[in-house]
Design a protein around this motif. Sequence first.
Motif, mmCIF file in Angstrom:
data_model
loop_
_atom_site.group_PDB
_atom_site.id
_atom_site.type_symbol
_atom_site.label_atom_id
_atom_site.label_comp_id
_atom_site.label_asym_id
_atom_site.label_seq_id
_atom_site.Cartn_x
_atom_site.Cartn_y
_atom_site.Cartn_z
ATOM 1 N N ILE A 134 0.841 -1.344 0.101
ATOM 2 C CA ILE A 134 0.072 -0.058 -0.202
ATOM 3 C C ILE A 134 0.898 1.125 0.079
ATOM 4 O O ILE A 134 0.651 2.269 -0.807
ATOM 5 C CB ILE A 134 -0.939 -0.065 1.093
ATOM 6 C CG1 ILE A 134 -1.894 -1.311 1.168
ATOM 7 C CG2 ILE A 134 -1.577 1.460 1.250
ATOM 8 C CD1 ILE A 134 -3.120 -1.183 2.420
ATOM 9 N N THR A 135 2.129 1.084 0.814
ATOM 10 C CA THR A 135 2.984 2.397 0.702
ATOM 11 C C THR A 135 3.474 2.727 -0.521
ATOM 12 O O THR A 135 3.614 3.645 -0.939
ATOM 13 C CB THR A 135 3.763 1.984 1.804
ATOM 14 O OG1 THR A 135 3.404 1.811 3.242
ATOM 15 C CG2 THR A 135 5.099 3.277 1.769
ATOM 16 N N TRP A 136 3.914 1.492 -1.213
ATOM 17 C CA TRP A 136 4.592 1.526 -2.415
ATOM 18 C C TRP A 136 3.644 2.133 -3.527
ATOM 19 O O TRP A 136 3.843 3.011 -4.521
ATOM 20 C CB TRP A 136 5.102 0.278 -2.994
ATOM 21 C CG TRP A 136 5.701 0.292 -4.437
ATOM 22 C CD1 TRP A 136 7.219 0.661 -4.340
ATOM 23 C CD2 TRP A 136 5.327 0.073 -5.576
ATOM 24 N NE1 TRP A 136 7.350 0.737 -5.783
ATOM 25 C CE2 TRP A 136 6.371 0.489 -6.554
ATOM 26 C CE3 TRP A 136 4.092 -0.211 -6.215
ATOM 27 C CZ2 TRP A 136 6.336 0.258 -7.861
ATOM 28 C CZ3 TRP A 136 3.964 -0.330 -7.300
ATOM 29 C CH2 TRP A 136 4.863 -0.412 -8.371
ATOM 30 N N GLN A 137 2.210 1.677 -3.483
ATOM 31 C CA GLN A 137 1.335 2.072 -4.403
ATOM 32 C C GLN A 137 0.939 3.401 -4.192
ATOM 33 O O GLN A 137 0.656 4.140 -5.436
ATOM 34 C CB GLN A 137 -0.225 1.156 -4.223
ATOM 35 C CG GLN A 137 0.096 -0.211 -4.654
ATOM 36 C CD GLN A 137 0.339 -0.602 -6.168
ATOM 37 O OE1 GLN A 137 0.096 0.415 -6.910
ATOM 38 N NE2 GLN A 137 1.016 -1.424 -6.667
ATOM 39 N N LYS A 138 0.986 3.991 -3.015
ATOM 40 C CA LYS A 138 0.671 5.629 -2.863
ATOM 41 C C LYS A 138 1.923 6.355 -3.369
ATOM 42 O O LYS A 138 1.240 7.647 -3.538
ATOM 43 C CB LYS A 138 0.296 5.732 -1.391
ATOM 44 C CG LYS A 138 -0.834 5.195 -0.879
ATOM 45 C CD LYS A 138 -2.118 5.921 -1.310
ATOM 46 C CE LYS A 138 -3.305 5.104 -0.764
ATOM 47 N NZ LYS A 138 -4.619 6.008 -1.152
ATOM 48 N N LYS A 139 2.993 5.762 -3.674
ATOM 49 C CA LYS A 139 3.985 6.574 -4.256
ATOM 50 C C LYS A 139 4.351 7.884 -3.322
ATOM 51 O O LYS A 139 4.284 9.052 -3.786
ATOM 52 C CB LYS A 139 3.955 6.687 -5.717
ATOM 53 C CG LYS A 139 3.685 5.704 -6.514
ATOM 54 C CD LYS A 139 3.750 6.010 -7.958
ATOM 55 C CE LYS A 139 3.505 4.543 -8.676
ATOM 56 N NZ LYS A 139 4.291 3.623 -8.407
ATOM 57 N N GLU A 140 4.358 7.867 -1.955
ATOM 58 C CA GLU A 140 4.280 8.873 -1.121
ATOM 59 C C GLU A 140 5.655 8.713 -0.268
ATOM 60 O O GLU A 140 6.125 7.508 0.044
ATOM 61 C CB GLU A 140 2.999 9.204 -0.287
ATOM 62 C CG GLU A 140 1.880 9.446 -1.244
ATOM 63 C CD GLU A 140 0.570 9.564 -0.474
ATOM 64 O OE1 GLU A 140 0.842 9.554 0.929
ATOM 65 O OE2 GLU A 140 -0.609 10.060 -0.759
ATOM 66 N N TYR B 65 2.433 3.513 5.607
ATOM 67 C CA TYR B 65 1.125 2.877 6.023
ATOM 68 C C TYR B 65 0.993 1.858 6.927
ATOM 69 O O TYR B 65 1.973 0.825 6.991
ATOM 70 C CB TYR B 65 0.082 2.621 5.041
ATOM 71 C CG TYR B 65 -0.022 3.882 4.010
ATOM 72 C CD1 TYR B 65 -1.324 4.504 4.178
ATOM 73 C CD2 TYR B 65 0.904 4.466 3.259
ATOM 74 C CE1 TYR B 65 -1.735 5.725 3.356
ATOM 75 C CE2 TYR B 65 0.453 5.821 2.581
ATOM 76 C CZ TYR B 65 -0.669 6.186 2.654
ATOM 77 O OH TYR B 65 -1.103 7.482 1.814
ATOM 78 N N SER C 248 5.314 9.093 3.057
ATOM 79 C CA SER C 248 4.666 8.297 4.276
ATOM 80 C C SER C 248 4.725 6.854 4.349
ATOM 81 O O SER C 248 4.814 6.073 3.264
ATOM 82 C CB SER C 248 3.228 8.777 4.396
ATOM 83 O OG SER C 248 3.002 10.142 4.176
#
Length: 206
Positions: free
Chosen positions: A189-195, A199, A197
């Motif tokens: 999820i962290t990688w997909q958000k490309k932010e 998760y 931050s």
Amino acid sequence: MKLGILGGTNLSRTLGKKYIDAGIQVVFGVRSDFDTEITEWKILNKFFDRICPYESAIIQSDIILICCENDYLNEICVALEKVDLEDKLIIDCTNNKHCLDTNNQSNTAIIKKSAPSNLVFKAFNNLGLDYPQSDILGIIKETYFCGEGTIEKLRVKRLIELIGYKAIDAGQIDNAYLLEAFYQLSKEITWQKKEQSNYHFKLISV
């Protein structure tokens, strides 16, 4: 009681410092080419000879926490096979990012093969090896653990709670791969958000 924390990671150092501050004896086991002159590690080793090879740390310890990178897990498993592990508890804090692939196992299952007569537990893996950098706001206050043995499981629970985390019982050791998958989902999820931050999941009772 003496803890042996294996691996030269941020998680190893962070958990070790928390237990030292709680009054527990801690020894760190690291690989032969690990740079013990890194400032953070040098401070931990300043007044006591706390950093040593894997085998030495295992021999000295009553409870062993494995917090290493996957690249060095096999080396630790070899060290486990070489020493007397009688009455030692082993806690796996790592994650195999390929644990759900058909031809792969959880890291906990791999460790268990090297310590077939010992109780092996899973705990702290939701923090990740880069902790606390992955939680700069300090919002993670819980960790999940699983394993066998009523008395031993209670010891692990109390060990978790000793340094301020809520210990959430995730059942038997066969669930270790679920805890690894849980962590990998948070990273995906962290990688997909490309932010920048990170998760994390939080368990909520309703």
